[in-house]
Motif scaffolding. Structure first.
Motif, mmCIF file in Angstrom:
data_model
loop_
_atom_site.group_PDB
_atom_site.id
_atom_site.type_symbol
_atom_site.label_atom_id
_atom_site.label_comp_id
_atom_site.label_asym_id
_atom_site.label_seq_id
_atom_site.Cartn_x
_atom_site.Cartn_y
_atom_site.Cartn_z
ATOM 1 N N UNK A 1 60.560 58.303 -21.577
ATOM 2 C CA UNK A 1 60.022 59.565 -21.204
ATOM 3 C C UNK A 1 58.819 59.578 -20.636
ATOM 4 N N UNK A 2 57.912 58.363 -20.531
ATOM 5 C CA UNK A 2 56.616 58.361 -20.026
ATOM 6 C C UNK A 2 56.493 58.318 -18.236
ATOM 7 N N UNK A 3 55.510 59.311 -17.912
ATOM 8 C CA UNK A 3 55.387 59.521 -16.491
ATOM 9 C C UNK A 3 54.916 58.039 -16.017
ATOM 10 N N UNK A 4 55.638 57.525 -15.511
ATOM 11 C CA UNK A 4 55.467 56.161 -14.940
ATOM 12 C C UNK A 4 54.444 56.231 -13.375
ATOM 13 N N UNK A 5 55.007 57.037 -12.568
ATOM 14 C CA UNK A 5 54.465 57.267 -11.236
ATOM 15 C C UNK A 5 54.582 58.738 -10.773
ATOM 16 N N UNK A 6 53.389 59.123 -10.246
ATOM 17 C CA UNK A 6 53.190 60.181 -9.523
ATOM 18 C C UNK A 6 52.137 60.160 -8.404
ATOM 19 N N UNK A 7 52.858 60.534 -7.105
ATOM 20 C CA UNK A 7 51.833 60.365 -5.990
ATOM 21 C C UNK A 7 52.344 61.462 -4.839
ATOM 22 N N UNK A 8 51.383 61.554 -4.028
ATOM 23 C CA UNK A 8 51.839 62.555 -2.965
ATOM 24 C C UNK A 8 52.426 61.773 -1.880
ATOM 25 N N UNK A 9 53.421 62.363 -1.399
ATOM 26 C CA UNK A 9 54.300 61.612 -0.162
ATOM 27 C C UNK A 9 54.337 62.281 0.982
ATOM 28 N N UNK A 10 53.370 63.006 1.450
ATOM 29 C CA UNK A 10 53.115 63.638 2.631
ATOM 30 C C UNK A 10 53.452 62.808 3.805
ATOM 31 N N UNK B 1 64.033 58.309 -13.813
ATOM 32 C CA UNK B 1 64.594 59.427 -13.102
ATOM 33 C C UNK B 1 63.464 59.835 -12.167
ATOM 34 N N UNK B 2 63.915 59.921 -10.912
ATOM 35 C CA UNK B 2 63.083 60.272 -9.861
ATOM 36 C C UNK B 2 63.157 61.697 -9.246
ATOM 37 N N UNK B 3 62.006 62.274 -9.329
ATOM 38 C CA UNK B 3 61.949 63.766 -8.924
ATOM 39 C C UNK B 3 60.958 63.844 -7.774
ATOM 40 N N UNK B 4 61.565 64.588 -6.573
ATOM 41 C CA UNK B 4 60.720 64.857 -5.366
ATOM 42 C C UNK B 4 60.606 66.265 -5.224
ATOM 43 N N UNK C 1 55.220 75.371 0.168
ATOM 44 C CA UNK C 1 54.325 74.344 0.210
ATOM 45 C C UNK C 1 54.664 73.307 1.140
ATOM 46 N N UNK C 2 53.853 72.370 1.952
ATOM 47 C CA UNK C 2 54.023 71.450 2.820
ATOM 48 C C UNK C 2 53.695 70.033 2.049
ATOM 49 N N UNK C 3 52.905 69.941 1.154
ATOM 50 C CA UNK C 3 52.822 68.796 0.317
ATOM 51 C C UNK C 3 54.000 68.502 -0.591
ATOM 52 N N UNK C 4 54.349 67.178 -0.329
ATOM 53 C CA UNK C 4 55.462 66.871 -1.265
ATOM 54 C C UNK C 4 55.009 65.756 -2.197
ATOM 55 N N UNK C 5 55.606 65.725 -3.329
ATOM 56 C CA UNK C 5 55.296 64.868 -4.592
ATOM 57 C C UNK C 5 56.386 64.121 -5.008
ATOM 58 N N UNK C 6 56.119 62.730 -5.495
ATOM 59 C CA UNK C 6 57.286 61.884 -5.881
ATOM 60 C C UNK C 6 56.978 61.756 -7.451
ATOM 61 N N UNK C 7 57.806 61.720 -8.322
ATOM 62 C CA UNK C 7 57.389 61.798 -9.764
ATOM 63 C C UNK C 7 58.452 60.706 -10.356
ATOM 64 N N UNK C 8 58.167 59.826 -11.233
ATOM 65 C CA UNK C 8 59.153 58.859 -11.718
ATOM 66 C C UNK C 8 58.774 58.813 -13.417
ATOM 67 N N UNK C 9 59.980 59.438 -13.909
ATOM 68 C CA UNK C 9 60.066 59.266 -15.685
ATOM 69 C C UNK C 9 60.638 58.259 -16.001
#
Length: 469
Positions: free
Chosen positions: A452-461, A429-432, A439-447
């Motif tokens: 249910x583990x957090x596979x990816x989290x990163x700033x996508x500015x 599941x991808x959340x942005x 806030x101006x900073x955007x983040x991408x999180x993939x669960x």
């Protein structure tokens, strides 16, 4: 080592693979040029920093003794190796000069991750210590050479957005690419074959991929019939609208002279150049695979006038263009407007899941809707029907959303995506979102949709996701 060099098609193709692939070559807007230069400059500096960290961290592993400390140090090694590989993916250099470095990073990361699991109760044995020592020595070679290259680039006032770095003299078949000369020296100094031999001696079978495929090999393995240059021209004509407005020719790519060194070119693609008969300043370059006749990339060198098309219409035009070229079941993954140009990432869907490894990138001129850049490499190399079982989630959206911080305000509806994590395709599941509404900073999180583990989290500015649709 076999010397496989990309001609103008390959140089352009490698630029296309990077984050903003190609727009620095064709946009005249100074702000854009500065942003592009900074992006590539940061990627190259990031590579330098990660390599420097790796040399230091590998040295720490050599002298560390306590298992807990070793585990932390090894974790740092594979994280830095992964970061360095991402940096290389952002750098618009097209040659096998970085293949040895990429292979060294891959093996270092995989080996460190393997060892991290082995040192929970015990330290590393002498055999593994010898491998670490060799990796440390080789990373030192890379570090010293990259520092030299970086210093020379600064002294020369090199800028990544200078078109001359990918310019070919059509009479002399010669490129002017400042960093490439230093990378040629590094390639010759860095031998990774002995590392592969040592790793095979100390590791169980299957822990490391000892024969990673490079771009040339991957393109050579496309299925289909081999096409000649005339067929490549026909394919180019069928790919664009108003093909009758252009004169076509193929570009010879048997040999190339880079910094005085003449080498054989083994490019599994035909390069077609199309010159507009009414507007001499408009030239389109196509890369078309020699096997299968697939259009790998297109770049249209022309000026762009004032925008007459809005963003929604641009998205419709891009989808229509792909459908006319027999791509089906597509969705806009992300888009971003730069003045009078729109960049779009378009991804196939299967069972309502976005298949991210198969992404197609398009650059569209907002003055008349022309497709001025297209990169279908990932689609060509990866696209296939996935097994139904791989697209079925064990967790529902609500269960996945519980894993995401409450401080993240979503700016787009969550969705199921098939993505690559450490080389393996994983359903997530991808959340942005942003940390606050203002806030101006955007983040991408993939669960992970199954664990249910957090596979990816990163700033996508700096990614397309600033404007998502």
């Amino acid at each position: 080592m076999k010397k496989r060099w990309l001609t103008v098609a390959g140089i352009i193709l490698a630029v296309a693979i990077t984050g903003y692939w190609g727009r620095n070559m064709y946009l005249s807007y100074q702000q854009m040029r500065s942003e592009v230069n900074n992006r590539y400059e940061n990627a190259f500096q990031g590579l330098n920093d990660h390599i420097d960290d790796l040399e230091s961290e590998l040295g720490t592993v050599l002298i560390a003794d306590a298992p807990d400390n070793l585990a932390v140090n090894l974790s740092n090694v594979w994280e830095s190796a992964s970061g360095a590989q991402e940096d290389i993916g952002e750098i618009p250099i097209a040659s096998d000069s970085l293949d040895n470095v990429k292979e060294l990073l891959q093996k270092t990361g995989q080996y460190a991750k393997h060892l991290e699991k082995e040192v929970v109760d015990d330290g590393i044995d002498e055999e593994d210590r010898e491998v670490i020592k060799e990796l440390h020595n080789k990373m030192g070679i890379v570090n010293r050479n990259l520092e030299t290259i970086h210093d020379e680039m600064e002294q020369a006032g090199f800028r990544w957005n200078d078109k001359r770095r990918v310019k070919i003299d059509e009479d002399e078949q010669r490129f002017s690419i400042t960093p490439l000369a230093g990378l040629l020296d590094l390639r010759d100094k860095l031998n990774v074959d002995d590392i592969s031999i040592k790793l095979k001696e100390v590791l169980p079978s299957g822990v490391i991929d000892f024969e990673p495929q490079d771009l040339i090999t991957s393109l050579s393995q496309i299925e289909g019939e081999e096409i000649d240059q005339n067929q490549a021209v026909q394919i180019a004509q069928n790919f664009i609208r108003n093909p009758e407005d252009y004169e076509y020719e193929t570009i010879a790519n048997d040999k190339i002279d880079i910094e005085g060194e003449v080498v054989e070119a083994h490019v599994p693609a035909h390069t077609v150049r199309a010159v507009n008969t009414a507007q001499a300043n408009e030239t389109i370059f196509f890369d078309i695979s020699k096997v299968g006749g697939k259009v790998i990339s297109l770049l249209n060198q022309r000026g762009v006038g004032q925008a007459q098309i809005d963003e929604e219409e641009a998205q419709d035009i891009a989808i229509q263009f792909l459908e006319e070229n027999e791509f089906g079941n597509l969705a806009i993954s992300s888009s971003k407007r730069f003045s009078d140009i729109m960049l779009l990432s378009i991804i196939p869907e299967q069972n309502d899941v976005l298949i991210k490894p198969d992404a197609i990138n398009i650059e569209l001129a907002l003055d008349n809707g022309d497709i001025i850049a297209y990169n279908g490499l990932d689609y060509i190399l990866n696209h296939r029907e996935r097994e139904e079982s791989k697209l079925q989630a064990n967790l529902d959206l609500e269960e996945a959303e519980e894993k995401v911080s409450n401080d993240l305000d979503l700016i787009r509806e969550p969705r199921l995506v098939l993505t690559k994590v450490e080389g393996e395709e994983v359903l997530c599941y991808e959340f942005i979102g942003r940390i606050t509404e203002e806030g101006t900073g955007s983040y991408l999180i993939q669960i992970n949709a199954n664990t249910g583990e957090e596979e990816v989290i990163k700033s996508i500015d700096q990614d397309f996701y600033k404007n998502v649709s």
